[in-house]
Design a protein around this motif. Sequence first.
Motif, PDB file in Angstrom:
ATOM      1  N   THR A  26      -6.370  35.322  -7.694  1.00 66.76           N
ATOM      2  CA  THR A  26      -6.884  34.634  -6.508  1.00 66.76           C
ATOM      3  C   THR A  26      -5.842  33.646  -6.006  1.00 66.76           C
ATOM      4  OG1 THR A  26      -9.115  34.804  -7.421  1.00 66.76           O
ATOM      5  CG2 THR A  26      -8.798  33.234  -5.627  1.00 66.76           C
ATOM      6  N   CYS A  27      -5.550  33.700  -4.726  1.00 63.66           N
ATOM      7  CA  CYS A  27      -4.549  32.808  -4.140  1.00 63.66           C
ATOM      8  C   CYS A  27      -4.998  31.343  -4.259  1.00 63.66           C
ATOM      9  CB  CYS A  27      -4.337  33.175  -2.669  1.00 63.66           C
ATOM     10  SG  CYS A  27      -3.039  32.213  -1.873  1.00 63.66           S
ATOM     11  N   TYR A  28      -4.004  30.463  -4.356  1.00 56.96           N
ATOM     12  CA  TYR A  28      -4.308  29.023  -4.415  1.00 56.96           C
ATOM     13  C   TYR A  28      -3.297  28.277  -3.563  1.00 56.96           C
ATOM     14  CZ  TYR A  28      -6.458  25.043  -6.963  1.00 56.96           C
ATOM     15  OH  TYR A  28      -7.156  23.931  -7.328  1.00 56.96           O
ATOM     16  N   MET A  29      -2.856  28.918  -2.492  1.00 58.40           N
ATOM     17  CA  MET A  29      -1.907  28.237  -1.615  1.00 58.40           C
ATOM     18  C   MET A  29      -2.652  27.429  -0.556  1.00 58.40           C
ATOM     19  SD  MET A  29       1.146  28.657  -2.663  1.00 58.40           S
ATOM     20  CE  MET A  29       2.193  28.305  -1.255  1.00 58.40           C
ATOM     21  N   CYS A  30      -3.945  27.626  -0.445  1.00 57.59           N
ATOM     22  CA  CYS A  30      -4.813  26.718   0.297  1.00 57.59           C
ATOM     23  C   CYS A  30      -6.181  26.864  -0.346  1.00 57.59           C
ATOM     24  CB  CYS A  30      -4.811  27.011   1.800  1.00 57.59           C
ATOM     25  SG  CYS A  30      -5.933  28.294   2.352  1.00 57.59           S
ATOM     26  N   ALA A  31      -7.215  26.393   0.314  1.00 57.15           N
ATOM     27  CA  ALA A  31      -8.524  26.374  -0.335  1.00 57.15           C
ATOM     28  C   ALA A  31      -9.389  27.589  -0.012  1.00 57.15           C
ATOM     29  CB  ALA A  31      -9.259  25.099   0.060  1.00 57.15           C
ATOM     30  N   CYS A  32      -8.822  28.603   0.657  1.00 55.33           N
ATOM     31  CA  CYS A  32      -9.665  29.732   1.085  1.00 55.33           C
ATOM     32  C   CYS A  32      -9.956  30.742  -0.015  1.00 55.33           C
ATOM     33  CB  CYS A  32      -9.033  30.444   2.272  1.00 55.33           C
ATOM     34  SG  CYS A  32      -9.055  29.442   3.749  1.00 55.33           S
ATOM     35  N   ARG A  33      -9.092  30.824  -0.998  1.00 58.60           N
ATOM     36  CA  ARG A  33      -9.298  31.652  -2.187  1.00 58.60           C
ATOM     37  C   ARG A  33      -9.363  33.150  -1.868  1.00 58.60           C
ATOM     38  NH1 ARG A  33     -14.279  28.216  -3.199  1.00 58.60           N
ATOM     39  NH2 ARG A  33     -14.261  28.677  -0.994  1.00 58.60           N
ATOM     40  N   CYS A  34      -8.336  33.607  -1.171  1.00 55.22           N
ATOM     41  CA  CYS A  34      -8.214  35.034  -0.883  1.00 55.22           C
ATOM     42  C   CYS A  34      -7.834  35.785  -2.150  1.00 55.22           C
ATOM     43  CB  CYS A  34      -7.121  35.247   0.162  1.00 55.22           C
ATOM     44  SG  CYS A  34      -7.463  34.442   1.742  1.00 55.22           S
ATOM     45  N   GLY A  35      -8.207  37.059  -2.185  1.00 55.30           N
ATOM     46  CA  GLY A  35      -7.797  37.902  -3.294  1.00 55.30           C
ATOM     47  C   GLY A  35      -6.384  38.413  -3.071  1.00 55.30           C
ATOM     48  N   VAL A  60      -6.039  40.693   4.108  1.00 54.16           N
ATOM     49  CA  VAL A  60      -5.215  39.832   4.965  1.00 54.16           C
ATOM     50  C   VAL A  60      -4.535  38.770   4.095  1.00 54.16           C
ATOM     51  CG1 VAL A  60      -5.270  38.157   6.850  1.00 54.16           C
ATOM     52  CG2 VAL A  60      -6.720  40.199   6.942  1.00 54.16           C
ATOM     53  N   LEU A  61      -3.269  38.542   4.349  1.00 56.43           N
ATOM     54  CA  LEU A  61      -2.520  37.524   3.616  1.00 56.43           C
ATOM     55  C   LEU A  61      -1.780  36.672   4.638  1.00 56.43           C
ATOM     56  CD1 LEU A  61      -1.756  36.811   0.606  1.00 56.43           C
ATOM     57  CD2 LEU A  61       0.395  37.965   1.071  1.00 56.43           C
ATOM     58  N   CYS A  62      -1.887  35.380   4.522  1.00 54.74           N
ATOM     59  CA  CYS A  62      -1.181  34.529   5.484  1.00 54.74           C
ATOM     60  C   CYS A  62       0.209  34.175   4.944  1.00 54.74           C
ATOM     61  CB  CYS A  62      -1.992  33.270   5.776  1.00 54.74           C
ATOM     62  SG  CYS A  62      -1.873  32.032   4.491  1.00 54.74           S
ATOM     63  N   GLY A  63       0.972  33.469   5.773  1.00 54.69           N
ATOM     64  CA  GLY A  63       2.326  33.099   5.377  1.00 54.69           C
ATOM     65  C   GLY A  63       2.347  32.239   4.124  1.00 54.69           C
ATOM     66  N   LYS A  64       1.382  31.346   4.003  1.00 56.15           N
ATOM     67  CA  LYS A  64       1.321  30.502   2.796  1.00 56.15           C
ATOM     68  C   LYS A  64       1.123  31.365   1.567  1.00 56.15           C
ATOM     69  CE  LYS A  64      -2.273  28.041   4.163  1.00 56.15           C
ATOM     70  NZ  LYS A  64      -2.675  28.312   5.542  1.00 56.15           N
ATOM     71  N   GLY A  65       0.193  32.317   1.693  1.00 52.05           N
ATOM     72  CA  GLY A  65      -0.133  33.149   0.541  1.00 52.05           C
ATOM     73  C   GLY A  65       1.057  33.951   0.063  1.00 52.05           C
ATOM     74  N   SER A  66       1.815  34.518   0.997  1.00 53.32           N
ATOM     75  CA  SER A  66       2.953  35.325   0.551  1.00 53.32           C
ATOM     76  C   SER A  66       4.074  34.436   0.027  1.00 53.32           C
ATOM     77  CB  SER A  66       3.455  36.230   1.672  1.00 53.32           C
ATOM     78  OG  SER A  66       3.781  35.468   2.785  1.00 53.32           O
ATOM     79  N   ASP A 192     -11.187  26.818   7.997  1.00 50.56           N
ATOM     80  CA  ASP A 192     -10.355  27.390   6.996  1.00 50.56           C
ATOM     81  C   ASP A 192      -9.366  28.348   7.629  1.00 50.56           C
ATOM     82  OD1 ASP A 192     -12.950  29.517   5.571  1.00 50.56           O
ATOM     83  OD2 ASP A 192     -12.640  28.950   7.592  1.00 50.56           O
ATOM     84  N   SER A 193      -8.660  29.114   6.821  1.00 50.21           N
ATOM     85  CA  SER A 193      -7.494  29.813   7.332  1.00 50.21           C
ATOM     86  C   SER A 193      -7.822  31.294   7.576  1.00 50.21           C
ATOM     87  CB  SER A 193      -6.359  29.622   6.324  1.00 50.21           C
ATOM     88  OG  SER A 193      -5.144  30.067   6.827  1.00 50.21           O
ATOM     89  N   ASN A 194      -7.537  32.178   6.628  1.00 51.72           N
ATOM     90  CA  ASN A 194      -7.759  33.610   6.879  1.00 51.72           C
ATOM     91  C   ASN A 194      -9.173  33.938   7.344  1.00 51.72           C
ATOM     92  OD1 ASN A 194      -5.186  34.417   6.446  1.00 51.72           O
ATOM     93  ND2 ASN A 194      -5.496  35.184   4.367  1.00 51.72           N
ATOM     94  N   PRO A 195     -10.220  33.405   6.714  1.00 52.10           N
ATOM     95  CA  PRO A 195     -11.559  33.799   7.165  1.00 52.10           C
ATOM     96  C   PRO A 195     -11.804  33.465   8.638  1.00 52.10           C
ATOM     97  CG  PRO A 195     -11.685  32.824   4.987  1.00 52.10           C
ATOM     98  CD  PRO A 195     -10.285  32.630   5.458  1.00 52.10           C
TER      99      PRO A 195
HETATM  100  S1  SF4 Z   1      -5.563  31.730   3.688  1.00 51.44           S
HETATM  101 FE1  SF4 Z   1      -3.496  32.167   2.947  1.00 51.44          FE
HETATM  102  S2  SF4 Z   1      -2.974  30.465   1.573  1.00 51.44           S
HETATM  103 FE2  SF4 Z   1      -5.155  30.388   1.910  1.00 51.44          FE
HETATM  104  S3  SF4 Z   1      -5.992  31.466   0.143  1.00 51.44           S
HETATM  105 FE3  SF4 Z   1      -5.783  32.958   1.847  1.00 51.44          FE
HETATM  106  S4  SF4 Z   1      -3.759  33.906   1.578  1.00 51.44           S
HETATM  107 FE4  SF4 Z   1      -3.837  32.052   0.298  1.00 51.44          FE
END
Ligand code: SF4
Length: 969
Positions: A26-35, A60-66, A192-195
């Motif tokens: 689970t991503c932890y680059m922000c608080a959205c917790r994408c897989g 979906v993956l954002c720039g932070k996540g990658s 939040d971000s991706n959602p």
């Molecule tokens: S929005 Fe981006 S940084 Fe936040 S949890 Fe999802 S992929 Fe990670």
Amino acid sequence: MLGDFLTPQERIDLSPQIADETKTTTCYMCACRCGIKVHLRDGEIRYIEGNKDHPVNKGVLCGKGSAGIMQHYSPARLTKPLRRVGERGSGEFEEIEWDEALGIVAERMKKIRADDPKKLAFFTGRDQSQALTGWWASQFGTPNHAAHGGFCSVNMAAAGLYTIGGSFWEFGEPDWDHTEYFMMFGVAEDHDSNPIKMGLSTLKARGAKFVSVNPVKTGYSAIADEWVGVRPGSDGAFVMALIHELLHADKIDLDYLVRYTNAPWLVIKDPGADDDGLFVRGADGEPLCWDQNTKQIADARLAGVAPAVVGEYTLEDGRTAVPSFQLMADRYLDNNYGPEAAALRTGVAANHIRRIAAELAEAAFDKEIVLDVEWTDWAGRKQDKMIGRPVAMHAMRGISAHSNGFHTCRAIHLLQMLLGTIDVPGGFRYKPPFPRPCPPPQKPAGKPGQVNANTVLPGPPLGFPTGPEDLLVDEDGTPQRIDKAFSWEAPISAHGMMHMVITNAWKGDPYPIDTLFMFMANMAWNSSMNLSGVIDMLTDRNPETGDYKIPFIVYSDAFWSETVPYCDIILPDTTYLERWDAVSLLDRPICSADGPADAIRQPVVEPARDVRPFQSVLIDLGARIGLPGLTNDDGSAKYPGGYADYLVNHERTPGIGPLAGWRGEDGDSHGTGAVNPNQLGRYIENGCFWSHEFPENQRYYKHANKDYLEYAASMGWIGSSDQIVMQIYSEPLQRFRLAARGHGDIQPPEEHRARIGGYFDPLPTWYRPFESQDGGEDEYPFFAITQRPMAMYHSWGSQNAWLRQIHTSNRLYVNRTQAELEGLEDDDWVWVISHHNRIKCQIRLMEGVERNTVWTWNAIGKRKGSWNLSPDAPEAKQGFLLNHVISELLPPKESGYRYSNSDPVTGQAAWYDLRVRLEKAEPGDETSQPQLDTLPSTNNASVGERILRYGARFKPKRPVEPQSGGDGA
Ligand code: SF4
């Protein structure tokens, strides 16, 4: 020559082998917790991909996540436990072994617990393990615990939970598939971000209207169909004017209000009486209404009554009472809440407010949605369809971080209730485990007598007071917590008041503490107001003893942040790719409105440094201290396998543990069930998440849907399957107001009476943010706020070489027309002056900002030498923080008392109340001010290499070794 015209044969490998192993987490680059799926080659991270099967991001993956790779290989990573050997702030540490570090901390904490547990203050930042940390604090016996919510968005949480039993942000979501009109208030790009990005693209593809209310037109506001550039802190006046218009036009859903809210509940009208303004209740405490069928008082909860929502009724004792709705309508029909009054407060023209109200009414009532889905209401009545009013709203910190944010958020929920749009098709939808009763029944523990040596606290440190009897104060009103949460200063501070901990601990007010224990909270930089003052407090000594006024500071973080040098023991944490974690239903889960879900993190790579995951460290510390929940009867550690062991084997109540999926010995139940030793393996097999989809008949009207409520009760989310009644009129607030008016056994001290009496209004109200009162707006004509960039979450991206390429310094953005009036030009350097302090920074002019507002990106400015950046890094030389000009205290009252700079109801830090004036700086020096001393970066501290590039080694034809020695950009 023939050969010149031949096309050379090209061989392109369309599927090169880029990884030899893939692990989900689970991503932890922000608080959205994408897989995410992490691709590994030779045991190293090759790249990160979104997990298409994951319920949060669907790939979906954002720039932070990658860019998580560069977080993981950050040059700022700590590598070994540290003990301070120089002065605080010098950054002089020696490396020590874990056993010694934990021994020092455990020994000290043991003594505190045997003496007075509240001398331990345990506060965490934006971590995702609050179900563990809060429980740990209770086991220790200290009430002095909270996470970052008090300085983040407790206004949103508390206003929602006291009004509709749920809230915005990760606890609810718009019905992206059905809404026709979406209003977003004060939402920065990562909240939040991706959602939200995915939701907005769904909306736009369908042609639904998106209105963004925000002083700044960036991010989501920039792609909105309409941007409403409201003045900061005036959103409540705007919303109440919409309510005024809808009431006047009779465009409200009365049927919805009667069925699902306390609109018909009778309120006692007896000025001066002890129960004035409280609900009329029957013998068993049931709320009463006036039944128009029988012309009698009746139980308001009964399905068969026909309650009146207007009028005045005589009670058996001869007194009068009116329905809540009548009180609400009386207030907002008044012209003081009309569009003309709102236009003066908000800067939004009255005709625009009228038009938006008309558009809301049109979307709600002319575009009604009917889903042919049968469902059963709380009273057992079969309904043959689900009717939706397709208007949805979302709000976040732009509303929350004001001293009037609680009431503004309540007003937004009131607007949604009046339109009948909460948890209906097209509306705002609860995500399980919400809704919960308004407010939830949990009360904060820590009253006098509840904090005792070597004793577990008799409940959680945080909760939801419903009257003065729930406050954590002694007989004379003295706060019991170090942050003064749940005191008369901020009675409903449901997430604590972390922004006051250091100031109060330094003062010894209300008492001195011994140890401040923090986790991932950058309190010596972007998480504190009055930054220079806070740094002084962290280093200040008692002149008589020579000891630091805050005697001992233990800190756990993964990185060399600005806070590390001010602490005495450093417990280095792992990165998010090296640990077990739970995104738990007991904490802040990843549910969707269509069903519950939770997730884990698994270690994708092993740390090559001497670091340990904080949660395992906390469990280890608990065992060393001898906390009952963390030790067996023979004194041995209960969870010797650390956090992974705890996640599987801990039960909060029988059958309910941190993870809801694959419970039961064979993993065939969910929600409740016996411990399953293979639970983590089942999560990994499933991509590190568990989810459950509600059947169609449970997806809407969750507050009154019998099947949903029974399911929620069986899962332990709510105590019973009773209907959850939304509260347009809040009785808990009235109880505090009555106390301020001299009623009841527990009353505020004299100095707090006027404030409690004024701000504890049972109906949403609007008042100017505190810094805009008392002429503040004349001396300081600009509002100053921050927005968070998409590329960084707080300061988490500070050391990330890829993300730093997007933001290395920040500007103060000023409205172009207003700047010209002030004689300012693009690229000028200015002094930004508040009542508290001044900073120097460079400006940029733009059109898309409300004329009286200046703004900047949050947390880009860094202290020289921190995060292992070069002292010449642009973050330090040109970047700046508004925190220097924000005070954590309001100017003194006549009595000399200084309230915290917070919402008076919830204690939410009022970051966005800030008012400033701008003065052009002398040309020449192009450095932001203040420039604090350079923090040593690598002198004695154990931090990682300065990795400049990453990934070149994986290129087969041009192998390039990673370089070191640069500054990361
Ligand atoms: S929005 Fe981006 S940084 Fe936040 S949890 Fe999802 S992929 Fe990670």
